[in-house]
Design an enzyme around this catalytic site. Sequence first.
Site, PDB file in Angstrom:
ATOM      1  N   ASP A 101       0.856  -1.187   0.000  1.00  0.00           N
ATOM      2  CA  ASP A 101       0.000   0.000   0.000  1.00  0.00           C
ATOM      3  C   ASP A 101       0.896   1.242   0.000  1.00  0.00           C
ATOM      4  OD1 ASP A 101      -2.100   1.775   0.281  1.00  0.00           O
ATOM      5  OD2 ASP A 101      -2.540   1.265   2.342  1.00  0.00           O
ATOM      6  N   LYS A 129      -1.552  -2.027  -4.502  1.00  0.00           N
ATOM      7  CA  LYS A 129      -2.458  -0.927  -4.845  1.00  0.00           C
ATOM      8  C   LYS A 129      -1.788  -0.011  -5.863  1.00  0.00           C
ATOM      9  CE  LYS A 129      -5.046  -0.847  -0.556  1.00  0.00           C
ATOM     10  NZ  LYS A 129      -5.466  -0.101   0.646  1.00  0.00           N
ATOM     11  N   ASP A 157      -7.316  -7.769   7.063  1.00  0.00           N
ATOM     12  CA  ASP A 157      -8.254  -7.439   8.136  1.00  0.00           C
ATOM     13  C   ASP A 157      -8.694  -5.981   8.113  1.00  0.00           C
ATOM     14  OD1 ASP A 157      -5.573  -6.510   9.029  1.00  0.00           O
ATOM     15  OD2 ASP A 157      -6.666  -5.957  10.848  1.00  0.00           O
TER      16      ASP A 157
HETATM   17  P1  IMP Z   1       1.796  -0.282   3.815  1.00  0.00           P
HETATM   18  O1  IMP Z   1       2.860  -0.196   4.874  1.00  0.00           O
HETATM   19  O2  IMP Z   1       0.939   0.963   3.768  1.00  0.00           O
HETATM   20  O3  IMP Z   1       2.330  -0.656   2.452  1.00  0.00           O
HETATM   21  O4  IMP Z   1       0.752  -1.363   4.242  1.00  0.00           O
HETATM   22  C1  IMP Z   1       1.133  -2.565   4.684  1.00  0.00           C
HETATM   23  C2  IMP Z   1       0.142  -3.239   5.579  1.00  0.00           C
HETATM   24  O5  IMP Z   1      -1.051  -2.491   5.798  1.00  0.00           O
HETATM   25  C3  IMP Z   1      -0.288  -4.501   4.917  1.00  0.00           C
HETATM   26  O6  IMP Z   1       0.585  -5.551   5.202  1.00  0.00           O
HETATM   27  C4  IMP Z   1      -1.670  -4.695   5.490  1.00  0.00           C
HETATM   28  O7  IMP Z   1      -1.587  -5.425   6.694  1.00  0.00           O
HETATM   29  C5  IMP Z   1      -2.173  -3.312   5.753  1.00  0.00           C
HETATM   30  N1  IMP Z   1      -3.051  -2.834   4.657  1.00  0.00           N
HETATM   31  C6  IMP Z   1      -2.775  -1.962   3.669  1.00  0.00           C
HETATM   32  N2  IMP Z   1      -3.830  -1.782   2.841  1.00  0.00           N
HETATM   33  C7  IMP Z   1      -4.805  -2.582   3.339  1.00  0.00           C
HETATM   34  C8  IMP Z   1      -6.159  -2.876   2.910  1.00  0.00           C
HETATM   35  O8  IMP Z   1      -6.699  -2.367   1.911  1.00  0.00           O
HETATM   36  N3  IMP Z   1      -6.823  -3.757   3.697  1.00  0.00           N
HETATM   37  C9  IMP Z   1      -6.318  -4.366   4.796  1.00  0.00           C
HETATM   38  N4  IMP Z   1      -5.067  -4.137   5.211  1.00  0.00           N
HETATM   39  C10 IMP Z   1      -4.314  -3.253   4.486  1.00  0.00           C
HETATM   40 MG    MG Z   2      -2.988  -5.728   8.496  1.00  0.00          MG
END
Ligand code: IMP
Ligand code: MG
Length: 181
Positions: A101, A129, A157
């Site tokens: 994300d 994403k 989740d």
């Molecule tokens: P990032 O650090 O923003 O790239 O996000 C990493 C973590 O956020 C992932 O491993 C997920 O656990 C959580 N996450 C990000 N987007 C979503 C979503 O759309 N639904 C559920 N969990 C998310």
């Molecule tokens: Mg999570």
Amino acid sequence: MRGDSEKVLFDERAIHRRYDMAAQISNDYRDRELTVIAVLHGSLMFVADLLRRIPLPLKLDCLSVASYHGKVQFSGEVVFKQVALPDVGGRDILVVDDILDSGFTLAAVRKALETARPHSIRICVLLSKKKQRNREVAADYIGFEIEDEFVVGYGLDFRARYRNLPYIGVLRRELLEQPGK
Ligand code: IMP
Ligand code: MG
């Protein structure tokens, strides 16, 4: 629980068809011993289904990180929950996570693992994403690219719930906006 989804993005069959990714990973690592690092809890279902389709000798370790703290937006802080990181020195590492994300989590995981001087690190995510990331991090293996919306199910989740849905869906907006924990 099922009624909480606004739409289903990938049902069980669609997810399982995408396990052709395992053949690519098996081919890429055919002469090496792979060490898989699963980022918990989100990657639980994905890593279990993926690894059973990789017929290579490999090791599995887990990392537990928390980054959302019950919010839909990233909190900016990545907390490693275990005392010691897996010993990855000299190994070929495949980090497996549920979703890419903002990039904060995988950038922090990668940086932490790099301090142990692995031979190589690649990243595999079930979902990515399509968006501008806060941290520069690219995944080497991606199951599906999705729009920038909040998804749950198949390990993912919202406030620790919905991980057991067998499909990946978008939660109804009003549920995301409700106060709660
Ligand atoms: P990032 O650090 O923003 O790239 O996000 C990493 C973590 O956020 C992932 O491993 C997920 O656990 C959580 N996450 C990000 N987007 C979503 C979503 O759309 N639904 C559920 N969990 C998310
Ligand atoms: Mg999570």
